[in-house]
Design an enzyme around this catalytic site. Structure first.
Site, PDB file in Angstrom:
ATOM      1  N   ASP A  16      13.514  -3.919  -7.205  1.00  0.00           N
ATOM      2  CA  ASP A  16      12.537  -3.759  -6.111  1.00  0.00           C
ATOM      3  C   ASP A  16      11.190  -3.346  -6.704  1.00  0.00           C
ATOM      4  O   ASP A  16      10.147  -3.926  -6.394  1.00  0.00           O
ATOM      5  CB  ASP A  16      13.012  -2.682  -5.122  1.00  0.00           C
ATOM      6  N   TYR A 193      25.315  -6.334 -14.418  1.00  0.00           N
ATOM      7  CA  TYR A 193      26.011  -5.237 -13.743  1.00  0.00           C
ATOM      8  C   TYR A 193      27.361  -5.065 -14.444  1.00  0.00           C
ATOM      9  O   TYR A 193      27.747  -5.919 -15.252  1.00  0.00           O
ATOM     10  CB  TYR A 193      26.214  -5.588 -12.263  1.00  0.00           C
ATOM     11  N   ARG A 266      20.174 -10.539 -14.547  1.00  0.00           N
ATOM     12  CA  ARG A 266      20.837 -10.181 -13.291  1.00  0.00           C
ATOM     13  C   ARG A 266      19.788 -10.077 -12.171  1.00  0.00           C
ATOM     14  O   ARG A 266      18.580 -10.217 -12.409  1.00  0.00           O
ATOM     15  CB  ARG A 266      21.578  -8.861 -13.461  1.00  0.00           C
ATOM     16  N   GLY A 267      20.273  -9.762 -10.961  1.00  0.00           N
ATOM     17  CA  GLY A 267      19.377  -9.419  -9.855  1.00  0.00           C
ATOM     18  C   GLY A 267      18.382 -10.525  -9.550  1.00  0.00           C
ATOM     19  O   GLY A 267      18.751 -11.675  -9.335  1.00  0.00           O
ATOM     20  N   GLU A 268      17.102 -10.160  -9.581  1.00  0.00           N
ATOM     21  CA  GLU A 268      16.086 -11.135  -9.180  1.00  0.00           C
ATOM     22  C   GLU A 268      14.987 -11.281 -10.224  1.00  0.00           C
ATOM     23  O   GLU A 268      14.694 -12.376 -10.713  1.00  0.00           O
ATOM     24  CB  GLU A 268      15.494 -10.705  -7.830  1.00  0.00           C
ATOM     25  N   ASP A 269      14.373 -10.164 -10.598  1.00  0.00           N
ATOM     26  CA  ASP A 269      13.183 -10.287 -11.443  1.00  0.00           C
ATOM     27  C   ASP A 269      13.525 -10.707 -12.875  1.00  0.00           C
ATOM     28  O   ASP A 269      12.855 -11.575 -13.448  1.00  0.00           O
ATOM     29  CB  ASP A 269      12.404  -8.970 -11.439  1.00  0.00           C
ATOM     30  N   SER A 270      14.566 -10.116 -13.469  1.00  0.00           N
ATOM     31  CA  SER A 270      14.917 -10.520 -14.849  1.00  0.00           C
ATOM     32  C   SER A 270      15.400 -11.966 -14.859  1.00  0.00           C
ATOM     33  O   SER A 270      15.199 -12.694 -15.839  1.00  0.00           O
ATOM     34  CB  SER A 270      15.967  -9.584 -15.456  1.00  0.00           C
TER      35      SER A 270
HETATM   36  O1  TRH Z   1      17.699  -3.969 -11.747  1.00  0.00           O
HETATM   37  P1  TRH Z   1      18.172  -5.078 -10.897  1.00  0.00           P
HETATM   38  O2  TRH Z   1      19.603  -5.166 -10.662  1.00  0.00           O
HETATM   39  O3  TRH Z   1      17.392  -4.965  -9.583  1.00  0.00           O
HETATM   40  C1  TRH Z   1      17.629  -5.381  -8.303  1.00  0.00           C
HETATM   41  C2  TRH Z   1      18.119  -4.311  -7.437  1.00  0.00           C
HETATM   42  O4  TRH Z   1      19.521  -4.207  -7.525  1.00  0.00           O
HETATM   43  C3  TRH Z   1      17.639  -4.568  -6.075  1.00  0.00           C
HETATM   44  O5  TRH Z   1      18.172  -3.696  -5.128  1.00  0.00           O
HETATM   45  C4  TRH Z   1      17.856  -5.982  -5.656  1.00  0.00           C
HETATM   46  O6  TRH Z   1      17.071  -6.144  -4.560  1.00  0.00           O
HETATM   47  C5  TRH Z   1      17.380  -6.947  -6.691  1.00  0.00           C
HETATM   48  O7  TRH Z   1      17.937  -6.639  -7.947  1.00  0.00           O
HETATM   49  C6  TRH Z   1      17.686  -8.374  -6.339  1.00  0.00           C
HETATM   50  O8  TRH Z   1      17.701  -6.516 -11.522  1.00  0.00           O
HETATM   51  P2  TRH Z   1      16.285  -7.217 -11.612  1.00  0.00           P
HETATM   52  O9  TRH Z   1      15.838  -7.729 -10.293  1.00  0.00           O
HETATM   53  O10 TRH Z   1      16.424  -8.203 -12.668  1.00  0.00           O
HETATM   54  O11 TRH Z   1      15.272  -6.102 -12.086  1.00  0.00           O
HETATM   55  C7  TRH Z   1      15.276  -5.582 -13.378  1.00  0.00           C
HETATM   56  C8  TRH Z   1      13.863  -5.236 -13.772  1.00  0.00           C
HETATM   57  O12 TRH Z   1      13.874  -4.437 -14.952  1.00  0.00           O
HETATM   58  C9  TRH Z   1      13.023  -6.469 -14.088  1.00  0.00           C
HETATM   59  O13 TRH Z   1      11.690  -6.253 -13.634  1.00  0.00           O
HETATM   60  C10 TRH Z   1      13.039  -6.520 -15.605  1.00  0.00           C
HETATM   61  C11 TRH Z   1      13.040  -5.039 -15.930  1.00  0.00           C
HETATM   62  N1  TRH Z   1      13.520  -4.679 -17.263  1.00  0.00           N
HETATM   63  C12 TRH Z   1      12.626  -4.097 -18.169  1.00  0.00           C
HETATM   64  O14 TRH Z   1      11.419  -3.970 -17.861  1.00  0.00           O
HETATM   65  N2  TRH Z   1      13.081  -3.670 -19.371  1.00  0.00           N
HETATM   66  C13 TRH Z   1      14.381  -3.815 -19.760  1.00  0.00           C
HETATM   67  O15 TRH Z   1      14.757  -3.405 -20.872  1.00  0.00           O
HETATM   68  C14 TRH Z   1      15.280  -4.443 -18.837  1.00  0.00           C
HETATM   69  C15 TRH Z   1      16.737  -4.643 -19.223  1.00  0.00           C
HETATM   70  C16 TRH Z   1      14.826  -4.847 -17.594  1.00  0.00           C
END
Ligand code: TRH
Length: 371
Positions: A16, A193, A266-270
């Site tokens: 988020d 996860y 995983r998730g959305e942004d990564s």
């Molecule tokens: O962390 P996530 O699982 O985040 C989410 C939440 O679960 C949320 O509630 C849900 O709405 C969403 O997923 C779909 O996974 P995500 O989205 O990939 O976010 C991880 C963030 O962390 C992304 O911006 C990349 C960043 N990141 C770093 O900056 N450095 C790191 O070393 C890593 C592993 C990730």
């Protein structure tokens, strides 16, 4: 372009905060917009961007004003454009101030990313408020030109290509992280996860004919990986080495994705960052109730596998599904290995179509300007 307010409620993890911060920075840097980010928990934000102090109620960073959102807000003047993210709900007093403003601000709900087809029909639809003279519009990120698109900074692909073409930049990056992947090893980044398929995959990597070097930014998998290796600080078994890393800041994490041959995200942004990295990826989708994420995963796989031959497509689908706990088969690493080069080529070709689409931030700016 006026002033924009973005509201972010952190549900869990980093996504988020990650999406909201990326959007806020890009609005300020590329569109010269005055952005205020209201966020109820600054800790994930400061993990992603260490210049941000999680203890401050107000601060400015990258030309974005970051405000801690706690309870109802003090009396603030609403911005011209209000972005509610992931249906987080706006504070009642702020909503009332929006209704009293003349003209009323544009109000958007930025939704979760999905490749499902219905998103295309719902993107941009208005929803009048039941009591107030306000209208909310749904803004859906997506993979089609008739959706809101994906977050992508203007210089992202050029920087990524330059990095991938430069041995010097890559070597400097590994030095910066204090590690040195062995020559000839398959370099993998791992972010997921908790995952029941993990022990079998680690086992398969340990007996893989080609050495596997796995970079692991500090997060939820460290405990289970440590347990798999048993006592000791060196995570090495057979042909597998796992390199623990700290949780990286956002820019370094991008470079890790660019530097690896395969990225587990995983998730959305990564997930979106791994797409732009131009390398094969494996997605652990955010698990939802009633297995709603199975439908989302299938929608993306249908889109992603278009143009891929039946045999490689089956291998890719089975691996992704097994990694997401769908079906009975284990994630078959040796099958994946056989089509690695083909999947890498497919990814590059597939990405061209996405690259031709307008990015999410530019689409939002356009949307905001249509009164
Ligand atoms: O962390 P996530 O699982 O985040 C989410 C939440 O679960 C949320 O509630 C849900 O709405 C969403 O997923 C779909 O996974 P995500 O989205 O990939 O976010 C991880 C963030 O962390 C992304 O911006 C990349 C960043 N990141 C770093 O900056 N450095 C790191 O070393 C890593 C592993 C990730």
């Amino acid at each position: 372009m006026g002033r924009w307010d973005i509201f972010c409620a952190v549900i869990d993890n980093f996504g988020d905060a990650g999406v909201c911060w990326r959007l806020a920075r890009q609005l300020a840097a590329e569109h010269g917009i005055a952005v205020r980010l209201w966020i109820d928990d600054l800790r994930p934000l400061s993990a992603i961007w260490p210049d941000i102090d999680a203890g401050l109620a107000r601060q400015s960073c990258c030309s974005v004003e970051i405000c801690k959102w706690s309870g109802d807000l003090p009396a603030v003047e609403p911005a011209d454009m209000v972005i509610e993210t992931f249906a987080c709900g706006l504070p009642a007093a702020y909503l009332a101030a929006m209704a009293a403003a003349e003209p009323a601000p544009r109000w958007i709900n930025l939704e979760y990313l999905s490749a499902e087809n219905w998103v295309r029909g719902c993107h941009g639809l208005p929803s009048p408020h039941p009591r107030l003279p306000l209208s909310l519009h749904f803004f859906f990120p997506g993979f089609y030109p008739d959706t809101g698109g994906l977050l992508r900074e203007a210089d992202l692909l050029a920087s990524r290509r330059e990095f991938q073409a430069s041995v010097r930049q890559q070597t400097a990056f590994w030095h910066e992280l204090g590690c040195e992947p062995p020559n000839g090893a398959i370099k993998i980044s791992l972010f997921a996860y908790e995952n029941a398929a993990l022990p079998d995959l680690l086992q398969a990597w340990s007996v893989c004919p080609t050495p596997v070097w796995c970079a692991l930014p500090l997060d939820r998998l460290n405990a289970s990986i440590g347990a798999w290796f048993g006592a000791g600080n060196i995570w090495q078994r057979g042909n597998l080495t796992v390199q623990p890393l700290p949780f990286l800041d956002s820019e370094r994490y991008d470079r890790l994705l660019w530097a690896c041959d395969l990225n587990f995200v995983r998730g959305e942004d990564s997930f979106v960052r791994a797409l732009w990295a131009g390398r094969p990826l494996i997605w652990h989708i955010y698990p939802q109730q009633d297995a709603a994420h199975h439908v989302k995963l299938k929608a993306f796989l249908d889109l992603y596998c278009a143009g891929l031959d039946a045999e490689n497509s089956a291998i890719l689908r089975e691996f992704w599904q097994a990694w997401n706990g769908i079906g009975q088969r284990p994630a078959d690493w040796s099958a994946w290995q056989t089509c690695r080069a083909m999947l890498a080529r497919h990814h590059e070709i597939w990405l061209e179509r996405l690259t031709a689409q307008t990015d999410l931030t530019a689409n939002l700016v356009k949307f905001a300007s249509i009164g």
